[in-house]
Write a protein that holds these residues in place. Structure first.
Motif, short mmCIF file in Angstrom:
data_model
loop_
_atom_site.label_atom_id
_atom_site.label_comp_id
_atom_site.label_asym_id
_atom_site.label_seq_id
_atom_site.Cartn_x
_atom_site.Cartn_y
_atom_site.Cartn_z
N GLN A 288 0.85 -1.19 0.00
CA GLN A 288 0.00 0.00 0.00
C GLN A 288 0.88 1.24 0.00
N GLU A 289 0.61 2.17 -0.90
CA GLU A 289 1.35 3.42 -0.89
C GLU A 289 0.91 4.25 0.32
N ILE A 290 1.86 4.80 1.06
CA ILE A 290 1.52 5.55 2.28
C ILE A 290 2.11 6.95 2.32
N GLY A 291 2.91 7.32 1.32
CA GLY A 291 3.50 8.65 1.36
C GLY A 291 4.67 8.75 0.42
N ARG A 292 5.64 9.63 0.77
CA ARG A 292 6.78 9.81 -0.12
C ARG A 292 8.00 10.33 0.65
N LEU A 293 9.16 10.17 0.05
CA LEU A 293 10.38 10.76 0.60
C LEU A 293 10.53 12.16 0.03
N VAL A 294 10.96 13.10 0.88
CA VAL A 294 11.06 14.50 0.46
C VAL A 294 12.42 15.07 0.85
N ASP A 295 12.79 16.12 0.14
CA ASP A 295 14.07 16.77 0.37
C ASP A 295 13.97 17.67 1.61
N ASP A 296 13.96 17.04 2.78
CA ASP A 296 13.71 17.72 4.05
C ASP A 296 14.32 16.82 5.13
N SER A 297 13.98 17.06 6.37
CA SER A 297 14.37 16.11 7.42
C SER A 297 13.18 15.88 8.33
N GLY A 298 13.16 14.76 9.02
CA GLY A 298 12.04 14.43 9.91
C GLY A 298 10.86 13.86 9.13
N ILE A 299 9.85 13.46 9.86
CA ILE A 299 8.69 12.82 9.26
C ILE A 299 7.45 13.65 9.53
N ALA A 300 6.80 14.11 8.47
CA ALA A 300 5.56 14.90 8.59
C ALA A 300 4.37 13.96 8.44
N LEU A 301 3.43 14.05 9.38
CA LEU A 301 2.23 13.22 9.34
C LEU A 301 1.07 14.06 8.84
N VAL A 302 0.42 13.61 7.78
CA VAL A 302 -0.77 14.29 7.26
C VAL A 302 -1.99 13.54 7.79
N TYR A 303 -2.71 14.16 8.71
CA TYR A 303 -3.89 13.52 9.30
C TYR A 303 -5.04 13.55 8.30
N PRO A 304 -6.03 12.65 8.47
CA PRO A 304 -7.15 12.60 7.52
C PRO A 304 -7.89 13.93 7.39
N ASP A 305 -7.87 14.77 8.45
CA ASP A 305 -8.56 16.07 8.34
C ASP A 305 -7.67 17.14 7.70
N GLY A 306 -6.50 16.76 7.21
CA GLY A 306 -5.64 17.70 6.51
C GLY A 306 -4.58 18.34 7.39
N ARG A 307 -4.70 18.19 8.72
CA ARG A 307 -3.71 18.74 9.62
C ARG A 307 -2.36 18.04 9.38
N VAL A 308 -1.29 18.83 9.43
CA VAL A 308 0.06 18.26 9.26
C VAL A 308 0.84 18.50 10.55
N SER A 309 1.55 17.48 11.01
CA SER A 309 2.31 17.62 12.25
C SER A 309 3.57 16.79 12.19
#
Lengths: 321, 321
Positions: A288-309
């Motif tokens: 199952q695809e769950i996200g992507r690797l990005v040119d940044d550091s740390g892990i950003a969580l995108v909640y179902p309501d759109g909030r990012v943390s």
């Protein structure tokens, strides 16, 4: 009549697993003598299970024998390696032959599934502690390293996540168990190493790791080794109904920080995604695809309501107080 | 600030040992990736040390780090194999960085002596337990197997025997220590693997084993594997003055059943004896003829007064009650 260490080893270990042609000398000498195949490299991994830390006292020995080997095979899977040999260091409170027979039944059944031969080890007396090392083979340029991720890679997860830690939480609470408990507990006691998936990922995935300490913690190792960050879309996480219910209540810790599922998380170049989905579907390997690797550091969580943390619960860490 | 498992591993293990060219990937991924040399086979051995069984609580961590690797290298020596890689499973009651630093100092100093690289392992929390696996290389037709003994072979022993178990007995008695205690204790705490001797024995000895459980017990394994018996002339056993004094008093258990000396006992064709004595003298490797392999079963002890007996004290056996 006292049972000696050597009797135990002879009885349970020598006959435990099938004979491989590349084992010149197995259990019973100072060393095992093993013939690695030419042109490939040796992949080795070692994991320990301690009573009271990694399993509850009184756990079923058959399940323990399975799990002690499974968690190690999972590391070979995450590297894309073919399993071959195992060694076993078993520290036991006493010479309980019923327990030993059960343990070796669980170990040997899984070993047979992957043509793994037990070639050596040690048996000692002390608090119950199980260390297994596995040895496998892989083409050096096809091994799936944590450091291989590239920005833009899509992130995938095998199977489903969080069941094992939810089962453990239920066991620790010791309450009345819901109907779905048995299937969750099987995931805790009998993890299935994703060896077949690891084979499919060789030459197709950039980076891979097995989820033993929690999705965020283990994906964090891939990010650190690759010098990247990651985005996880929480609404896409493959979870069972029971874990999904916990997520809806805000209890994301099972899916994000639960150890012991031994699924693979891996990164794939976008152009390779369709081909990979095809071969995995053909081989009945759910991913199952769950996200992507990005040119940044740390892990950003995108909640179902759109909030990012970037606030995340920690994975299991033996020395964190 | 809490110290995490990963911090510990990074701090102490990654920098612990020198880098070998045949290690493609060391500590820090799901598996280590290792390149075995072509034309030789892999020799592997795994040994566990448990606190309270194999060492006293509160033992010096530097000595433990040395010994945990030494007892494993001793198995490579007994096979005539060249040391290469090690893995370490360390179960610790807590994250005691002073203890860990000492342990890794002892481990790394011995590893450096034999160009061994630590390539992986696991760190867990629980009662103190140390498992090490070593990996070496040997030509398959030159490996020293227990089963290679032939009737008429002369039996040799390296170094001297019984010091370690006499030191342990003194420690357990806890009395006033005699002046020779320090040198005996060094033999218990700092066994020297006979790697250099193992090299000399390749192609020269028929069978070999390291003495970890006691001379009679370990020579018994050679006899059983070779389908032979043995005669030991007790008056020829190479012993220190302190162990010799015990023998004179009839306390043969240190020389015959004492574990932990990690000397090699090996069998040599009579026609090869002079050549072997020559190369060992040139290399300053002390060896002593102690008896012979015979077309019989069991081990006959010839006492200095000419009495012959097959009654022998048992070697150390973790599960014998």
């Amino acid at each position: 009549m006292p049972v000696s260490e050597f009797d135990l080893i002879r009885q349970f270990f020598s006959r435990a697993t099938a004979a491989r042609a590349d084992v010149l000398l197995g259990i019973g000498d100072d060393c095992a003598l093993l013939q690695p195949p030419s042109g490939r490299v040796l992949a080795v991994s070692m994991d320990t299970l301690v009573e009271g830390r990694h399993f509850l006292p009184g756990s079923d020995p058959v399940a323990l024998g399975h799990k002690a080997l499974a968690v190690n095979l999972s590391d070979l899977a995450a590297m894309g390696a073919e399993p071959a040999w195992a060694t076993l260091a078993l520290t036991l409170p006493g010479a309980d032959t019923v327990w030993l027979a059960g343990f070796m039944d669980g170990f040997a059944a899984l070993a047979a599934e992957y043509a793994v031969q037990l070639v050596g080890g040690d048996t000692t007396r002390g608090p119950l502690c199980i260390t297994v090392q596995v040895h496998g083979f892989v083409d050096p340029d096809k091994a799936l390293r944590r450091s291989g991720g590239r920005a833009g890679d899509r992130l995938f997860l095998s199977g489903q996540i969080g069941d094992a830690s939810l089962a453990l939480a239920m066991l620790q609470r010791g309450a009345v168990f819901p109907p779905e408990f048995d299937s969750l507990r099987r995931r805790l006691d009998r993890p299935e190493p994703r060896i077949a998936l690891g084979r499919l990922l060789r030459g197709r995935a950039h980076a891979a790791i097995d989820v033993s300490d929690g999705l965020v913690a283990d994906l964090g190792h891939v990010c650190a080794a690759s010098g990247l960050g990651a985005v996880i879309e929480l609404g896409r996480l493959p979870v069972s109904a029971a874990v999904g219910e916990q997520c809806v209540r805000g209890n994301w810790q099972y899916a994000l920080a639960g150890g012991d599922d031994y699924e693979l998380v891996f990164s794939v170049e976008p152009a390779q995604v369709d081909a990979l989905l095809g071969v995995c579907a053909d081989a009945s390997q759910p991913i199952q695809e769950i996200g992507r690797l990005v040119d940044d550091s740390g892990i950003a969580l995108v909640y179902p309501d759109g909030r990012v943390s970037k606030e995340t619960p920690f994975g299991f860490d033996h020395f964190r107080t």
